[in-house]
Scaffold this motif. Sequence first.
Motif, PDB file in Angstrom:
ATOM      1  N   HIS A 144      38.078  32.964  30.056  1.00  0.00           N
ATOM      2  CA  HIS A 144      37.901  33.948  31.131  1.00  0.00           C
ATOM      3  C   HIS A 144      38.393  33.380  32.454  1.00  0.00           C
ATOM      4  O   HIS A 144      38.346  32.170  32.695  1.00  0.00           O
ATOM      5  CB  HIS A 144      36.433  34.365  31.254  1.00  0.00           C
ATOM      6  N   CYS A 145      38.868  34.259  33.277  1.00  0.00           N
ATOM      7  CA  CYS A 145      39.424  33.880  34.577  1.00  0.00           C
ATOM      8  C   CYS A 145      38.332  33.324  35.478  1.00  0.00           C
ATOM      9  O   CYS A 145      37.290  33.959  35.680  1.00  0.00           O
ATOM     10  CB  CYS A 145      40.061  35.108  35.232  1.00  0.00           C
ATOM     11  N   CYS A 148      37.968  36.018  38.637  1.00  0.00           N
ATOM     12  CA  CYS A 148      37.394  37.365  38.549  1.00  0.00           C
ATOM     13  C   CYS A 148      36.611  37.617  37.266  1.00  0.00           C
ATOM     14  O   CYS A 148      35.973  38.660  37.133  1.00  0.00           O
ATOM     15  CB  CYS A 148      38.495  38.422  38.704  1.00  0.00           C
ATOM     16  N   THR A 150      37.727  38.116  34.189  1.00  0.00           N
ATOM     17  CA  THR A 150      38.430  38.875  33.152  1.00  0.00           C
ATOM     18  C   THR A 150      38.900  37.939  32.033  1.00  0.00           C
ATOM     19  O   THR A 150      39.247  36.778  32.283  1.00  0.00           O
ATOM     20  CB  THR A 150      39.654  39.592  33.769  1.00  0.00           C
ATOM     21  N   THR A 152      41.244  36.035  29.735  1.00  0.00           N
ATOM     22  CA  THR A 152      42.618  35.581  29.909  1.00  0.00           C
ATOM     23  C   THR A 152      43.348  35.562  28.573  1.00  0.00           C
ATOM     24  O   THR A 152      42.735  35.630  27.508  1.00  0.00           O
ATOM     25  CB  THR A 152      42.653  34.169  30.522  1.00  0.00           C
ATOM     26  N   CYS A 163      45.531  35.672  33.695  1.00  0.00           N
ATOM     27  CA  CYS A 163      44.569  36.752  33.870  1.00  0.00           C
ATOM     28  C   CYS A 163      45.325  38.068  34.070  1.00  0.00           C
ATOM     29  O   CYS A 163      46.103  38.197  35.021  1.00  0.00           O
ATOM     30  CB  CYS A 163      43.674  36.482  35.079  1.00  0.00           C
ATOM     31  N   PRO A 164      45.111  39.066  33.208  1.00  0.00           N
ATOM     32  CA  PRO A 164      45.839  40.340  33.353  1.00  0.00           C
ATOM     33  C   PRO A 164      45.348  41.178  34.526  1.00  0.00           C
ATOM     34  O   PRO A 164      46.032  42.110  34.948  1.00  0.00           O
ATOM     35  CB  PRO A 164      45.557  41.053  32.029  1.00  0.00           C
ATOM     36  N   SER A 165      44.187  40.835  35.071  1.00  0.00           N
ATOM     37  CA  SER A 165      43.621  41.624  36.160  1.00  0.00           C
ATOM     38  C   SER A 165      44.117  41.161  37.522  1.00  0.00           C
ATOM     39  O   SER A 165      44.682  41.935  38.289  1.00  0.00           O
ATOM     40  CB  SER A 165      42.087  41.550  36.115  1.00  0.00           C
ATOM     41  N   CYS A 166      43.927  39.862  37.828  1.00  0.00           N
ATOM     42  CA  CYS A 166      44.313  39.364  39.153  1.00  0.00           C
ATOM     43  C   CYS A 166      45.536  38.461  39.120  1.00  0.00           C
ATOM     44  O   CYS A 166      45.933  37.902  40.141  1.00  0.00           O
ATOM     45  CB  CYS A 166      43.146  38.644  39.818  1.00  0.00           C
ATOM     46  N   GLN A 167      46.134  38.309  37.928  1.00  0.00           N
ATOM     47  CA  GLN A 167      47.349  37.508  37.741  1.00  0.00           C
ATOM     48  C   GLN A 167      47.137  36.018  38.052  1.00  0.00           C
ATOM     49  O   GLN A 167      48.090  35.270  38.293  1.00  0.00           O
ATOM     50  CB  GLN A 167      48.510  38.042  38.590  1.00  0.00           C
TER      51      GLN A 167
END
Length: 331
Positions: A144-145, A148, A150, A152, A163-167
């Motif tokens: 997980h990131c 945030c 999310t 990974t 991380c696909p959410s905050c890159q």
Amino acid sequence: MLVFDLGPLTDLPLARTAVDRDADARVRPDLFSELAAEPGSRVLALWNGKTLMDGDSIALHDSAVAGQADLLCYLGRIVTPGSQADIGAAVTLAVLTDAAAAAIEPDPERWLSLREIGHFLGAGDSALMTAAVALANFHGSHGHCPRCGTATAPSLAGWMRLCPSCQNQVFPRTDPAVIVLVLDDDDRLLLGSNVLWPEGRYSLLAGFVEAGESLEQAVVREIAEESGLPVEYPVYLGSQPWPFPRSMMIGLSARVVSGHDPDALLPDGAEIVDLRWLSRDQLRQEAGTLLLPGPTSIARSLIELWLVADGGPGIEASARAASADAAATRA
């Protein structure tokens, strides 16, 4: 004062390498498909941090094994011994599930850890297995990131998680730790016993480098905390990765401050419960019964470096001699 030249350390088990990591290839989006189709491409199978052996070498499998993997990472290309320009087979790490591992080899006793085999692996196998264990541990603990939360996903052929959410890009981390040959003016070696170890096991004092701290500062602080002794003159001797889970062990020597009583020992009690000074003759006499670090560790190499500096026998030869003497006494 006895002074021996102790450095540098050479041929540390997990610092051997005959692998080109081929980092430029990691950005290719279809890399694993390309490798699967490449003649001679090989796969290192890892299960619970363990692998299989083929004689004295790591067993490398054909690309079909990669299709059973829970995780793939590109380890690089084997360098042919004697020619840095001759780059050979590509090797992919395949981290296997229980079922996939059992399909290859159902006997769990045949799967061996890096601690067990690291000391006798050749340069290519050592580099491959050390990187494999380090990467598997990284992916196992960074799902997980940290920014945030999310989930990974692996990226860069296994050398990053994205991380696909905050890159956010998460790379494998290495934690530096100092491990120290502490010597006194009589050239005796200081060994300590950890609270978690079985009775009779001793090793060098070691500890992680703290934030904002140099290696030399870490040596002075750690030795003072664990033994109560002030030391000076830290000298770098060598380093090797220790992927359990992500350390870099940095070997140094240091001496007790001149004029300070080396026998004024004060183990911290929380981590170190016993401390002993040993001369070379004393260590050789006890080599058959004293539980010392395993041969894969840098601690073992450091102790060996100090022990043979006077031209005498090393740990293994001393242990055999001590055992022979004990047998003769019993007879």
